[in-house]
Scaffold this active site. Structure first.
Site, PDB file in Angstrom:
ATOM      1  N   GLN A   1      -3.295   0.186   0.683  1.00  0.00           N
ATOM      2  CA  GLN A   1      -4.021  -0.372  -0.459  1.00  0.00           C
ATOM      3  C   GLN A   1      -3.005  -0.832  -1.499  1.00  0.00           C
ATOM      4  OE1 GLN A   1      -5.996   2.224  -3.370  1.00  0.00           O
ATOM      5  NE2 GLN A   1      -7.886   1.101  -3.035  1.00  0.00           N
TER       6      GLN A   1
ATOM      7  N   ALA B   1      -3.120   3.883  -3.314  1.00  0.00           N
ATOM      8  CA  ALA B   1      -2.865   2.759  -4.228  1.00  0.00           C
ATOM      9  C   ALA B   1      -1.358   2.580  -4.375  1.00  0.00           C
ATOM     10  CB  ALA B   1      -3.499   3.043  -5.586  1.00  0.00           C
TER      11      ALA B   1
ATOM     12  N   ARG C   1     -11.400  -3.229  -2.277  1.00  0.00           N
ATOM     13  CA  ARG C   1     -12.265  -2.193  -2.865  1.00  0.00           C
ATOM     14  C   ARG C   1     -12.743  -2.700  -4.205  1.00  0.00           C
ATOM     15  NH1 ARG C   1     -11.490   4.319  -2.971  1.00  0.00           N
ATOM     16  NH2 ARG C   1     -12.548   4.004  -1.000  1.00  0.00           N
TER      17      ARG C   1
ATOM     18  N   TYR D   1      -8.804  -0.418 -12.837  1.00  0.00           N
ATOM     19  CA  TYR D   1      -7.429  -0.924 -12.809  1.00  0.00           C
ATOM     20  C   TYR D   1      -7.447  -2.441 -13.056  1.00  0.00           C
ATOM     21  CZ  TYR D   1      -6.712   3.822 -11.305  1.00  0.00           C
ATOM     22  OH  TYR D   1      -6.724   5.190 -11.267  1.00  0.00           O
TER      23      TYR D   1
ATOM     24  N   CYS E   1      -4.082   8.775  -4.040  1.00  0.00           N
ATOM     25  CA  CYS E   1      -2.774   8.977  -4.686  1.00  0.00           C
ATOM     26  C   CYS E   1      -2.271  10.382  -4.411  1.00  0.00           C
ATOM     27  CB  CYS E   1      -2.913   8.845  -6.204  1.00  0.00           C
ATOM     28  SG  CYS E   1      -3.473   7.237  -6.736  1.00  0.00           S
TER      29      CYS E   1
ATOM     30  N   ARG F   1     -11.999  13.429  -0.441  1.00  0.00           N
ATOM     31  CA  ARG F   1     -11.691  14.856  -0.614  1.00  0.00           C
ATOM     32  C   ARG F   1     -11.981  15.689   0.624  1.00  0.00           C
ATOM     33  NH1 ARG F   1     -14.930  15.060  -6.090  1.00  0.00           N
ATOM     34  NH2 ARG F   1     -16.005  13.464  -4.884  1.00  0.00           N
TER      35      ARG F   1
ATOM     36  N   SER G   1      -9.941   7.536   3.033  1.00  0.00           N
ATOM     37  CA  SER G   1      -9.950   6.770   1.783  1.00  0.00           C
ATOM     38  C   SER G   1      -8.585   6.873   1.105  1.00  0.00           C
ATOM     39  CB  SER G   1     -11.048   7.344   0.873  1.00  0.00           C
ATOM     40  OG  SER G   1     -11.411   6.428  -0.117  1.00  0.00           O
ATOM     41  N   PRO G   2      -8.132   5.783   0.477  1.00  0.00           N
ATOM     42  CA  PRO G   2      -6.832   5.852  -0.184  1.00  0.00           C
ATOM     43  C   PRO G   2      -6.818   6.935  -1.256  1.00  0.00           C
ATOM     44  CG  PRO G   2      -8.020   3.840  -0.768  1.00  0.00           C
ATOM     45  CD  PRO G   2      -8.773   4.483   0.332  1.00  0.00           C
TER      46      PRO G   2
HETATM   47  C1  LIG Z   1      -6.552  12.917  -5.038  1.00  0.00           C
HETATM   48  C2  LIG Z   1      -7.311  11.612  -5.101  1.00  0.00           C
HETATM   49  C3  LIG Z   1      -6.594  10.433  -5.210  1.00  0.00           C
HETATM   50  C4  LIG Z   1      -7.270   9.205  -5.209  1.00  0.00           C
HETATM   51  N1  LIG Z   1      -6.553   8.032  -5.209  1.00  0.00           N
HETATM   52  C5  LIG Z   1      -7.181   6.856  -4.973  1.00  0.00           C
HETATM   53  C6  LIG Z   1      -6.450   5.676  -4.711  1.00  0.00           C
HETATM   54  O1  LIG Z   1      -5.221   5.677  -4.607  1.00  0.00           O
HETATM   55  N2  LIG Z   1      -7.149   4.521  -4.527  1.00  0.00           N
HETATM   56  C7  LIG Z   1      -8.523   4.497  -4.568  1.00  0.00           C
HETATM   57  O2  LIG Z   1      -9.116   3.424  -4.389  1.00  0.00           O
HETATM   58  N3  LIG Z   1      -9.236   5.609  -4.785  1.00  0.00           N
HETATM   59  C8  LIG Z   1      -8.599   6.786  -4.964  1.00  0.00           C
HETATM   60  N4  LIG Z   1      -9.336   7.938  -5.092  1.00  0.00           N
HETATM   61  C9  LIG Z   1     -10.787   7.874  -4.932  1.00  0.00           C
HETATM   62  C10 LIG Z   1     -11.169   8.160  -3.488  1.00  0.00           C
HETATM   63  O3  LIG Z   1     -10.592   7.235  -2.591  1.00  0.00           O
HETATM   64  C11 LIG Z   1     -12.695   8.179  -3.316  1.00  0.00           C
HETATM   65  O4  LIG Z   1     -13.189   6.908  -3.594  1.00  0.00           O
HETATM   66  C12 LIG Z   1     -13.374   9.217  -4.212  1.00  0.00           C
HETATM   67  O5  LIG Z   1     -12.645  10.437  -4.206  1.00  0.00           O
HETATM   68  C13 LIG Z   1     -14.801   9.514  -3.756  1.00  0.00           C
HETATM   69  O6  LIG Z   1     -14.816   9.966  -2.418  1.00  0.00           O
HETATM   70  P1  LIG Z   1     -14.988  11.526  -1.996  1.00  0.00           P
HETATM   71  O7  LIG Z   1     -16.254  12.009  -2.640  1.00  0.00           O
HETATM   72  O8  LIG Z   1     -15.057  11.504  -0.498  1.00  0.00           O
HETATM   73  O9  LIG Z   1     -13.788  12.275  -2.516  1.00  0.00           O
HETATM   74  C14 LIG Z   1      -8.687   9.177  -5.137  1.00  0.00           C
HETATM   75  C15 LIG Z   1      -9.388  10.381  -5.071  1.00  0.00           C
HETATM   76  C16 LIG Z   1      -8.714  11.582  -5.022  1.00  0.00           C
HETATM   77  C17 LIG Z   1      -9.514  12.861  -4.897  1.00  0.00           C
END
Ligand SMILES: Cc1cc2nc3c(=O)[nH]c(=O)nc-3n(C[C@H](O)[C@H](O)[C@H](O)COP(=O)(O)O)c2cc1C
Length: 355
Positions: A99, A57, A229, A181, A25, A323, A22-23
């Protein structure tokens, strides 16, 4: 029989399995440029065996960054450093995705590890924009309402970003239409109170997205998949709903979008989100069924059997892990072992002596 390791072909791209990084940051770019951290971080996850490795992102214009350290693709200088990442990811047989994003009224913040607050002028705050002059939270800055000319300029910036992503060698493009966003803030009546063609009715609130997607699809190569997304709901009264997401998914399918990456929330701080394992899988299932389009799911998916069950039951076509992938870049290898797919292992030549 498990299905997490089935291949997935979308247009000209074939994923070796249904596991997506998953994307995320990394807050580690300087003026939006990808560096060594990104190469090692994303490269490790390609070596780890994921089918799709997605760059975080990536801002289509400078003021569209969430934080000063966010990735960007608004200039020529961004292309080669991103190409280096894409080349390495593809060398290890993962599909390289990116993304593209605009942070809208949630731009100009500090990195999470620096507090994640909106920047003060002393910290280098910049002017933020949105569909309406409604701040994200009580103490957040008021975004400047975009004019129609400015809306068109941002739509063009998305298309130019897609062109640069192509030149950098990315095979998969995702538009960030979630998490409060810019795009999501147009969808939601909680952040969009415009009275022109870009606000009010459902058709008007999705107009920014529909026009922008049309512009992106026109320049993004035919054989490469386009995903978006979406926050499927605001989890808040009076907000964007799953029913609206389904209607939007149908419209975007007609515009050439191949997959809806189903996420949720982020639009308003007061949202009531029922967080728990797989808490957003139902969105992917409903969108997939009602709109007849490929879906991805995300959100607290950590166990191999859990990810496999989602694919096997036809709830989503792709499972994104965020994560858990930070905890273990080799999660796909671990999942293959746990699900009895001994034949499935991506082992680079350099590591053969350990297998
Ligand atoms: C460090 C971090 C950075 C993230 N950056 C983005 C991002 O750039 N774009 C996005 O769509 N979601 C972003 N997310 C959300 C994750 O892609 C994901 O949707 C969210 O963490 C839930 O998934 P998980 O339970 O597997 O962590 C970010 C999450 C984390 C933890």
């Amino acid at each position: 029989m498990s299905h997490l390791f089935d291949k997935l072909s979308v247009r000209g791209a074939t994923l070796r399995n249904r596991i997506g990084v998953s994307p995320m940051c990394q807050y580690s770019s300087v003026e939006g440029v990808a560096g060594d951290w990104h190469l090692v971080h994303l490269g490790s996850r390609a070596v780890g065996g994921a089918g799709l490795v997605m760059v975080e992102a990536t801002a289509v214009e400078r003021r569209g960054r969430i934080t000063p350290g966010c990735m960007g693709i608004w200039g020529e200088e961004h292309i080669e450093p991103l190409a280096r990442v894409a080349r390495f990811v593809k060398e290890h047989q993962a599909v390289a995705g990116i993304q593209i994003a605009h942070a809208g009224r949630k731009a100009s913040q500090a990195a999470t590890w620096l507090g994640g607050h909106f920047l003060s002028p002393e910290e280098g705050a910049w002017e933020i924009v949105g569909p309406s002059p409604i701040p994200f939270a009580e103490k957040a800055p008021v975004p400047q309402e975009l004019t129609v000319e400015e809306i068109r300029a941002i739509q063009r910036a998305f298309a130019e970003a897609a062109r640069r992503a192509e030149r950098a060698g990315f095979q998969w493009l995702e538009i960030h239409g979630g998490h409060g966003y810019l795009i999501h803030s147009f969808h939601s009546p909680l952040s969009n109170r415009r009275r022109d063609a870009y606000g009010g009715s459902f058709e008007n609130r999705i107009r920014f997205t529909a026009e922008m997607v049309r512009g992106v699809r026109a320049v993004w190569p035919e054989e490469r998949p386009l995903a978006i997304r979406l926050s499927c709901t605001d989890f808040a009264e009076g907000g964007w709903t799953l029913e609206e997401t389904i209607e939007l998914a149908k419209a975007l399918k007609d515009e050439g979008v191949d997959l809806i990456d189903c996420s949720g929330g982020g639009g308003v701080p007061a949202a009531k989100i029922p967080v728990g394992p797989g808490y957003m899988v139902g969105f992917a299932r409903e969108v997939r069924k009602a709109a007849g389009i490929l879906t991805g799911t995300v959100g607290m998916i950590t166990q191999p059997w859990q990810a496999d069950q989602i694919v096997r039951n036809g709830e989503a076509d792709l499972v994104f892990l965020a994560r858990e992938m930070l905890r273990d870049p080799y999660w796909p290898q671990r999942a293959a072992a746990a699900l009895g797919h001994k034949e499935w292992a991506y082992v680079p030549s350099q590591y053969h002596r350990a297998h």
